[in-house]
Design a protein around this motif. Sequence first.
Motif, PDB file in Angstrom:
ATOM      1  N   GLN A 127       0.781  -1.163   0.143  1.00 51.52           N
ATOM      2  CA  GLN A 127       0.097  -0.096  -0.108  1.00 51.52           C
ATOM      3  C   GLN A 127       0.848   1.187   0.083  1.00 51.52           C
ATOM      4  OE1 GLN A 127      -3.427  -0.160  -0.230  1.00 51.52           O
ATOM      5  NE2 GLN A 127      -2.925  -2.250  -0.610  1.00 51.52           N
ATOM      6  N   VAL A 128       2.102   1.031   0.371  1.00 43.84           N
ATOM      7  CA  VAL A 128       3.208   2.245   0.236  1.00 43.84           C
ATOM      8  C   VAL A 128       3.612   2.088  -1.374  1.00 43.84           C
ATOM      9  CG1 VAL A 128       5.165   3.378   1.225  1.00 43.84           C
ATOM     10  CG2 VAL A 128       3.284   2.223   2.611  1.00 43.84           C
ATOM     11  N   PHE A 129       3.752   2.956  -2.209  1.00 44.44           N
ATOM     12  CA  PHE A 129       4.351   2.568  -3.558  1.00 44.44           C
ATOM     13  C   PHE A 129       4.381   3.836  -4.545  1.00 44.44           C
ATOM     14  CE2 PHE A 129      -0.339   2.362  -3.913  1.00 44.44           C
ATOM     15  CZ  PHE A 129      -0.523   2.679  -5.267  1.00 44.44           C
ATOM     16  N   MET A 130       5.045   3.716  -5.377  1.00 42.43           N
ATOM     17  CA  MET A 130       5.132   4.963  -6.485  1.00 42.43           C
ATOM     18  C   MET A 130       4.775   4.533  -7.852  1.00 42.43           C
ATOM     19  SD  MET A 130       8.636   7.258  -7.250  1.00 42.43           S
ATOM     20  CE  MET A 130       9.562   5.988  -7.685  1.00 42.43           C
ATOM     21  N   ARG A 131       3.802   5.269  -8.468  1.00 44.73           N
ATOM     22  CA  ARG A 131       3.381   4.841  -9.840  1.00 44.73           C
ATOM     23  C   ARG A 131       4.532   5.562 -10.498  1.00 44.73           C
ATOM     24  NH1 ARG A 131      -1.915   5.301  -9.457  1.00 44.73           N
ATOM     25  NH2 ARG A 131      -2.331   3.105  -9.244  1.00 44.73           N
ATOM     26  N   ILE A 132       4.956   4.708 -11.605  1.00 45.29           N
ATOM     27  CA  ILE A 132       5.770   5.572 -12.663  1.00 45.29           C
ATOM     28  C   ILE A 132       5.183   5.313 -14.074  1.00 45.29           C
ATOM     29  CG2 ILE A 132       8.040   5.360 -13.682  1.00 45.29           C
ATOM     30  CD1 ILE A 132       9.085   3.907 -11.026  1.00 45.29           C
ATOM     31  N   GLU A 133       5.049   6.840 -14.746  1.00 42.37           N
ATOM     32  CA  GLU A 133       4.482   6.505 -15.966  1.00 42.37           C
ATOM     33  C   GLU A 133       5.371   7.450 -17.209  1.00 42.37           C
ATOM     34  OE1 GLU A 133      -0.059   7.639 -15.913  1.00 42.37           O
ATOM     35  OE2 GLU A 133       0.456   8.042 -13.926  1.00 42.37           O
ATOM     36  N   LEU A 134       6.065   6.796 -17.952  1.00 42.43           N
ATOM     37  CA  LEU A 134       6.888   7.783 -18.863  1.00 42.43           C
ATOM     38  C   LEU A 134       5.840   8.338 -19.921  1.00 42.43           C
ATOM     39  CD1 LEU A 134       9.165   6.128 -17.650  1.00 42.43           C
ATOM     40  CD2 LEU A 134      10.080   5.710 -20.233  1.00 42.43           C
ATOM     41  N   LEU A 135       5.849   9.613 -20.160  1.00 40.92           N
ATOM     42  CA  LEU A 135       5.067  10.336 -20.919  1.00 40.92           C
ATOM     43  C   LEU A 135       5.618  10.641 -22.249  1.00 40.92           C
ATOM     44  CD1 LEU A 135       3.621  12.749 -18.237  1.00 40.92           C
ATOM     45  CD2 LEU A 135       2.602  10.567 -19.055  1.00 40.92           C
TER      46      LEU A 135
END
Length: 227
Positions: A127-135
């Motif tokens: 529940q502790v996380f980082m979402r990574i999105e390359l744009l």
Amino acid sequence: MKIMAKFMLVLSLFASILAGCGTAQDDSGKGTDPGQNEEETASEGQDGQDQSEEQDPAEEGTVDEGDSVIRILEQNMTYTVNGEAKEETAFLKHSDNQNYSMYVLPAYELTAEEPNKDVLYLSENDQVFMRIELLPNDADWNMIEENTKAQLGDVSENVQTSEAPSDDFYKGANVMKAEGDGEKVSAYLVKNEELSLKLTLFNKEEADHEEAFLQMAKTIMKEEPQK
């Protein structure tokens, strides 16, 4: 007879002088040419200088190989969790979902969430996380900012802007934060010469790993797609 004896004595002295000159000449001719010694010495000095100036490219974190860059397998990383300073070795991970690599600390795992989105989460609490999105480079940043603000609005109506970290990687980044019911959500919209990136961090009041996530995120490097 005396005249003959004197003549023989003079002749003998003259022969001795000639012999001495020949020996001196031979001694001076022995060995290598002085000019050649100077050239060899200069050459050896240059070689030694070149060798001393050579630097292991791995010490700089990357190795150039033609048009591509090879990253070393690990690097030390300092960060804080809940105010506690830590230092550990992070290991290079390649995304199977997006074209990038990054260094990940041992307590975290990187996995694909959905197309064009990865998640870096705390192993003991996902529940502790980082979402990574390359744009894409031509992304509509106004729309992205509006959507991000609306996303954080689900956490709290009070969405605040914040200063970006001082690291060059985050220079000019747009940062938004919201808190509610023990949840802390932050969004970092990063755009620099190397890549365009959206990071969404989900932390909790009792488990704030934001600084660790940001330290790992700044090691993200875009890669060419595999053929």
